[in-house]
Scaffold this active site. Structure first.
Site, PDB file in Angstrom:
ATOM      1  N   TYR A   1       0.843  -1.199   0.000  1.00 24.31           N
ATOM      2  CA  TYR A   1       0.000   0.000   0.000  1.00 24.31           C
ATOM      3  C   TYR A   1       0.885   1.257   0.000  1.00 24.31           C
ATOM      4  O   TYR A   1       0.645   2.195  -0.753  1.00 24.31           O
ATOM      5  CB  TYR A   1      -0.941   0.000   1.214  1.00 24.31           C
ATOM      6  CG  TYR A   1      -1.923   1.131   1.186  1.00 24.31           C
ATOM      7  CD1 TYR A   1      -3.112   1.019   0.473  1.00 24.31           C
ATOM      8  CD2 TYR A   1      -1.655   2.329   1.843  1.00 24.31           C
ATOM      9  CE1 TYR A   1      -4.014   2.069   0.421  1.00 24.31           C
ATOM     10  CE2 TYR A   1      -2.547   3.376   1.797  1.00 24.31           C
ATOM     11  CZ  TYR A   1      -3.731   3.246   1.083  1.00 24.31           C
ATOM     12  OH  TYR A   1      -4.614   4.306   1.030  1.00 24.31           O
TER      13      TYR A   1
ATOM     14  N   TRP B   1      -8.381   2.681 -10.428  1.00 24.88           N
ATOM     15  CA  TRP B   1      -7.672   2.825  -9.155  1.00 24.88           C
ATOM     16  C   TRP B   1      -8.446   2.149  -8.021  1.00 24.88           C
ATOM     17  O   TRP B   1      -7.880   1.407  -7.224  1.00 24.88           O
ATOM     18  CB  TRP B   1      -7.446   4.309  -8.849  1.00 24.88           C
ATOM     19  CG  TRP B   1      -6.666   4.543  -7.592  1.00 24.88           C
ATOM     20  CD1 TRP B   1      -7.167   4.825  -6.349  1.00 24.88           C
ATOM     21  CD2 TRP B   1      -5.245   4.504  -7.439  1.00 24.88           C
ATOM     22  NE1 TRP B   1      -6.155   4.970  -5.438  1.00 24.88           N
ATOM     23  CE2 TRP B   1      -4.958   4.775  -6.090  1.00 24.88           C
ATOM     24  CE3 TRP B   1      -4.182   4.276  -8.309  1.00 24.88           C
ATOM     25  CZ2 TRP B   1      -3.664   4.826  -5.584  1.00 24.88           C
ATOM     26  CZ3 TRP B   1      -2.892   4.329  -7.812  1.00 24.88           C
ATOM     27  CH2 TRP B   1      -2.642   4.596  -6.457  1.00 24.88           C
TER      28      TRP B   1
ATOM     29  N   HIS C   1       1.322   4.209  -3.076  1.00 28.27           N
ATOM     30  CA  HIS C   1       1.064   5.631  -2.854  1.00 28.27           C
ATOM     31  C   HIS C   1       2.318   6.489  -2.938  1.00 28.27           C
ATOM     32  O   HIS C   1       2.236   7.716  -2.900  1.00 28.27           O
ATOM     33  CB  HIS C   1       0.323   5.824  -1.528  1.00 28.27           C
ATOM     34  CG  HIS C   1      -1.118   5.469  -1.665  1.00 28.27           C
ATOM     35  ND1 HIS C   1      -1.549   4.167  -1.590  1.00 28.27           N
ATOM     36  CD2 HIS C   1      -2.200   6.225  -1.925  1.00 28.27           C
ATOM     37  CE1 HIS C   1      -2.859   4.145  -1.793  1.00 28.27           C
ATOM     38  NE2 HIS C   1      -3.282   5.374  -1.993  1.00 28.27           N
TER      39      HIS C   1
ATOM     40  N   TYR D   1      -5.125  17.037   0.039  1.00 30.94           N
ATOM     41  CA  TYR D   1      -5.411  15.639   0.352  1.00 30.94           C
ATOM     42  C   TYR D   1      -4.168  14.950   0.907  1.00 30.94           C
ATOM     43  O   TYR D   1      -3.115  14.980   0.286  1.00 30.94           O
ATOM     44  CB  TYR D   1      -5.891  14.947  -0.919  1.00 30.94           C
ATOM     45  CG  TYR D   1      -6.431  13.545  -0.785  1.00 30.94           C
ATOM     46  CD1 TYR D   1      -6.719  12.968   0.441  1.00 30.94           C
ATOM     47  CD2 TYR D   1      -6.677  12.793  -1.916  1.00 30.94           C
ATOM     48  CE1 TYR D   1      -7.226  11.687   0.534  1.00 30.94           C
ATOM     49  CE2 TYR D   1      -7.191  11.508  -1.837  1.00 30.94           C
ATOM     50  CZ  TYR D   1      -7.461  10.961  -0.610  1.00 30.94           C
ATOM     51  OH  TYR D   1      -7.972   9.693  -0.520  1.00 30.94           O
TER      52      TYR D   1
END
Length: 126
Positions: free
Chosen positions: A23, A81, A27, A46
């Site tokens: 993960y 995504w 990212h 964000y």
């Protein structure tokens, strides 16, 4: 942030412990098309924060959460995504961008400081 037109959104998800490293890797270099889509549909400032046990906290600012989510839902890149990211989460109800647990804001420094300033100004003009 003192812009009252933007709403602060904070959410939580749980990343599967065995998928945490992957993960993080995903990212570290989000697809450029995805980054542009998020920005153009109103996902501003964000950030994602990941605890060692997989607790994921997300934060962003938007004028309207429903519109920001609908804007992303209308993009092809988001469908790709979300299909890839959905498998990273524990007990996810829906896709990650809509199935998250939204947290309730209980304190914001600038809002309270603004309220103090407004109250002081009102007192001085009465």
């Amino acid at each position: 942030m003192t812009n009252t037109a933007a709403r602060r959104v904070c959410f939580a998800l749980q990343v599967k412990p065995e998928r945490i490293d992957e993960y993080r890797e995903r990212h570290a270099a989000v697809w450029p098309e995805m980054l542009r889509a998020l920005k153009t549909t109103g996902w501003n400032n964000y950030s994602l924060f990941l605890r060692q046990d997989g607790l994921l906290i997300g934060y962003f600012e938007t004028a309207d959460l429903a519109s920001a989510q609908a804007g992303m839902a209308a993009t092809a890149v988001n469908a790709r995504w979300q299909a890839e990211m959905g498998e990273f989460f524990v007990a996810l109800d829906g896709s990650p961008d809509t199935g998250f647990l939204q947290l309730t804001e209980v304190f914001h420094l600038e809002d309270q400081l603004d309220a103090l300033t407004t109250t002081a100004t009102e007192r001085s003009t009465s």
